[in-house]
Design a protein around this motif. Structure first.
Motif, mmCIF file in Angstrom:
data_model
loop_
_atom_site.group_PDB
_atom_site.id
_atom_site.type_symbol
_atom_site.label_atom_id
_atom_site.label_comp_id
_atom_site.label_asym_id
_atom_site.label_seq_id
_atom_site.Cartn_x
_atom_site.Cartn_y
_atom_site.Cartn_z
ATOM 1 N N THR A 138 0.808 -1.221 0.000
ATOM 2 C CA THR A 138 0.000 0.000 0.000
ATOM 3 C C THR A 138 0.838 1.267 0.000
ATOM 4 O OG1 THR A 138 -0.163 0.108 2.415
ATOM 5 C CG2 THR A 138 -1.865 -1.166 1.253
ATOM 6 N N VAL A 139 2.162 1.124 0.086
ATOM 7 C CA VAL A 139 3.047 2.290 0.144
ATOM 8 C C VAL A 139 3.506 2.658 -1.262
ATOM 9 C CG1 VAL A 139 5.257 3.161 1.000
ATOM 10 C CG2 VAL A 139 3.805 1.787 2.492
ATOM 11 N N LEU A 140 3.249 3.904 -1.631
ATOM 12 C CA LEU A 140 3.662 4.408 -2.934
ATOM 13 C C LEU A 140 5.132 4.826 -2.889
ATOM 14 C CD1 LEU A 140 2.887 5.382 -5.819
ATOM 15 C CD2 LEU A 140 2.305 7.583 -4.773
ATOM 16 N N MET A 141 5.481 5.579 -1.838
ATOM 17 C CA MET A 141 6.860 6.043 -1.706
ATOM 18 C C MET A 141 7.105 6.474 -0.270
ATOM 19 S SD MET A 141 6.663 9.710 -3.564
ATOM 20 C CE MET A 141 5.774 11.056 -2.846
ATOM 21 N N GLY A 142 8.367 6.678 0.046
ATOM 22 C CA GLY A 142 8.737 7.160 1.371
ATOM 23 C C GLY A 142 9.740 6.248 2.034
ATOM 24 N N ALA A 143 10.570 6.891 2.835
ATOM 25 C CA ALA A 143 11.603 6.169 3.566
ATOM 26 C C ALA A 143 11.064 5.721 4.920
ATOM 27 C CB ALA A 143 12.823 7.067 3.753
ATOM 28 N N ASP A 144 11.267 4.502 5.261
ATOM 29 C CA ASP A 144 10.968 3.938 6.571
ATOM 30 C C ASP A 144 9.543 4.245 7.053
ATOM 31 O OD1 ASP A 144 11.197 2.608 8.949
ATOM 32 O OD2 ASP A 144 12.855 3.827 9.718
ATOM 33 N N PRO A 145 8.557 3.576 6.463
ATOM 34 C CA PRO A 145 7.166 3.801 6.847
ATOM 35 C C PRO A 145 6.904 3.597 8.342
ATOM 36 C CG PRO A 145 7.260 2.477 4.861
ATOM 37 C CD PRO A 145 8.664 2.606 5.368
ATOM 38 N N ALA A 146 7.591 2.646 8.957
ATOM 39 C CA ALA A 146 7.377 2.398 10.385
ATOM 40 C C ALA A 146 7.816 3.592 11.226
ATOM 41 C CB ALA A 146 8.117 1.135 10.825
ATOM 42 N N ALA A 147 8.952 4.194 10.870
ATOM 43 C CA ALA A 147 9.434 5.365 11.603
ATOM 44 C C ALA A 147 8.501 6.559 11.384
ATOM 45 C CB ALA A 147 10.856 5.716 11.179
ATOM 46 N N ALA A 148 7.998 6.704 10.167
ATOM 47 C CA ALA A 148 7.070 7.802 9.876
ATOM 48 C C ALA A 148 5.782 7.635 10.678
ATOM 49 C CB ALA A 148 6.764 7.850 8.381
ATOM 50 N N ALA A 149 5.271 6.411 10.727
ATOM 51 C CA ALA A 149 4.045 6.138 11.493
ATOM 52 C C ALA A 149 4.284 6.390 12.977
ATOM 53 C CB ALA A 149 3.588 4.702 11.257
ATOM 54 N N ALA A 150 5.445 5.989 13.483
ATOM 55 C CA ALA A 150 5.763 6.210 14.901
ATOM 56 C C ALA A 150 5.868 7.704 15.205
ATOM 57 C CB ALA A 150 7.067 5.503 15.266
ATOM 58 N N ALA A 151 6.458 8.473 14.299
ATOM 59 C CA ALA A 151 6.572 9.927 14.501
ATOM 60 C C ALA A 151 5.191 10.576 14.497
ATOM 61 C CB ALA A 151 7.457 10.544 13.427
ATOM 62 N N MET A 152 4.313 10.123 13.608
ATOM 63 C CA MET A 152 2.950 10.659 13.556
ATOM 64 C C MET A 152 2.208 10.337 14.847
ATOM 65 S SD MET A 152 0.797 12.431 11.792
ATOM 66 C CE MET A 152 1.442 12.491 10.146
ATOM 67 N N LYS A 153 2.361 9.124 15.321
ATOM 68 C CA LYS A 153 1.710 8.712 16.572
ATOM 69 C C LYS A 153 2.248 9.535 17.751
ATOM 70 C CE LYS A 153 0.425 4.459 18.931
ATOM 71 N NZ LYS A 153 0.529 3.001 18.913
ATOM 72 N N GLU A 154 3.556 9.759 17.759
ATOM 73 C CA GLU A 154 4.172 10.569 18.813
ATOM 74 C C GLU A 154 3.637 12.005 18.769
ATOM 75 O OE1 GLU A 154 8.546 12.385 20.081
ATOM 76 O OE2 GLU A 154 8.415 10.975 18.413
ATOM 77 N N GLY A 155 3.533 12.563 17.567
ATOM 78 C CA GLY A 155 3.010 13.914 17.416
ATOM 79 C C GLY A 155 1.588 14.032 17.940
ATOM 80 N N ARG A 156 0.749 13.059 17.611
ATOM 81 C CA ARG A 156 -0.639 13.075 18.106
ATOM 82 C C ARG A 156 -0.668 12.975 19.618
ATOM 83 N NH1 ARG A 156 -1.849 9.589 13.516
ATOM 84 N NH2 ARG A 156 -1.729 7.811 14.915
ATOM 85 N N SER A 157 0.169 12.118 20.180
ATOM 86 C CA SER A 157 0.209 11.943 21.633
ATOM 87 C C SER A 157 0.645 13.237 22.329
ATOM 88 C CB SER A 157 1.175 10.807 21.996
ATOM 89 O OG SER A 157 1.349 10.733 23.389
ATOM 90 N N LEU A 158 1.681 13.863 21.802
ATOM 91 C CA LEU A 158 2.164 15.116 22.398
ATOM 92 C C LEU A 158 1.111 16.219 22.283
ATOM 93 C CD1 LEU A 158 5.824 14.933 21.098
ATOM 94 C CD2 LEU A 158 5.134 14.983 23.507
ATOM 95 N N TRP A 159 0.438 16.279 21.138
ATOM 96 C CA TRP A 159 -0.587 17.302 20.950
ATOM 97 C C TRP A 159 -1.755 17.055 21.897
ATOM 98 C CZ3 TRP A 159 1.098 21.289 18.314
ATOM 99 C CH2 TRP A 159 0.206 22.318 18.046
ATOM 100 N N HIS A 160 -2.091 15.790 22.102
ATOM 101 C CA HIS A 160 -3.167 15.423 23.036
ATOM 102 C C HIS A 160 -2.799 15.851 24.463
ATOM 103 C CE1 HIS A 160 -6.557 13.122 24.573
ATOM 104 N NE2 HIS A 160 -5.741 12.561 25.442
ATOM 105 N N ARG A 161 -1.569 15.589 24.849
ATOM 106 C CA ARG A 161 -1.107 15.997 26.186
ATOM 107 C C ARG A 161 -1.137 17.512 26.335
ATOM 108 N NH1 ARG A 161 4.498 13.262 26.834
ATOM 109 N NH2 ARG A 161 4.608 14.745 28.529
ATOM 110 N N ALA A 162 -0.735 18.230 25.290
ATOM 111 C CA ALA A 162 -0.759 19.692 25.335
ATOM 112 C C ALA A 162 -2.187 20.198 25.497
ATOM 113 C CB ALA A 162 -0.134 20.270 24.071
#
Length: 185
Positions: A138-162
């Motif tokens: 399902t991935v068209l392009m991009g480096a390290d999909p797992a790291a990108a997904a983890a960064a997105m999840k981290e961003g959502r978590s931090l924004w939720h805490r804020a």
């Protein structure tokens, strides 16, 4: 025991005197938001995009879930904007585009509307499955999909805490004003 208490008290007093804290400062709302922005930027910088198969799988899963739950636009008004966005999306979409879709879904929550909110939660879970699963098919392009997904999840978590920290700050401010105006502060 007494010597230990005296030592701890003396250490705390000296730290206070010299402006040092023995505990790290708590992150402020702005700190959390900045960290969240950085995480979202890392995710975006990965260049991760999902192909037509991934987007079609997402659409199909969402429609099947809604059908199984007996979706009715009158009973679940928060769902229609998500469906419209899903229908208008191109066949290839970036991680940022999926985050935008997720936000549209989150905005669909309606207080007291259990069926609507359960469907919104289901849509969000389907979006997260696509991103966090990052199936190579399902991935068209991009480096390290797992790291990108983890960064997105981290961003959502931090924004939720804020967001939660902002709510607490507002409540404390309101409590302080109320206590001061009633003379009990």
């Amino acid at each position: 025991v007494g010597g230990n208490l005296v030592g701890e008290g003396l250490s705390a007093g000296l730290n206070k005197l010299f402006g040092r804290s023995s505990t790290p400062a708590a992150a402020t709302v702005d700190d959390l938001k900045d960290a969240g922005r950085q995480a979202f930027k890392r995710a975006d910088d990965s260049g991760l995009a999902f192909n037509q198969d991934g987007i079609n799988r997402l659409r199909s899963n969402v429609i099947n879930d809604l059908t199984e739950r007996g979706f009715d636009p009158i009973n679940e008004p928060g769902i229609m904007p998500v469906i419209k966005r899903l229908q208008s999306m191109g066949d290839n979409i970036t991680l940022t585009g999926l985050q935008s879709l997720r936000q549209v879904a989150s905005n669909g929550f309606r207080p007291g509307m259990k069926s609507n909110n359960a469907m919104v939660t289901g849509i969000i879970k389907r979006i997260d499955e696509l991103v966090e699963g990052a199936d190579p098919a399902t991935v068209l392009m991009g480096a390290d999909p797992a790291a990108a997904a983890a960064a997105m999840k981290e961003g959502r978590s931090l924004w939720h805490r804020a967001s939660k920290a902002e709510t607490v700050e507002k409540l404390l401010d309101r409590g302080s004003l109320n206590a001061g105006s009633s003379g009990s502060g």
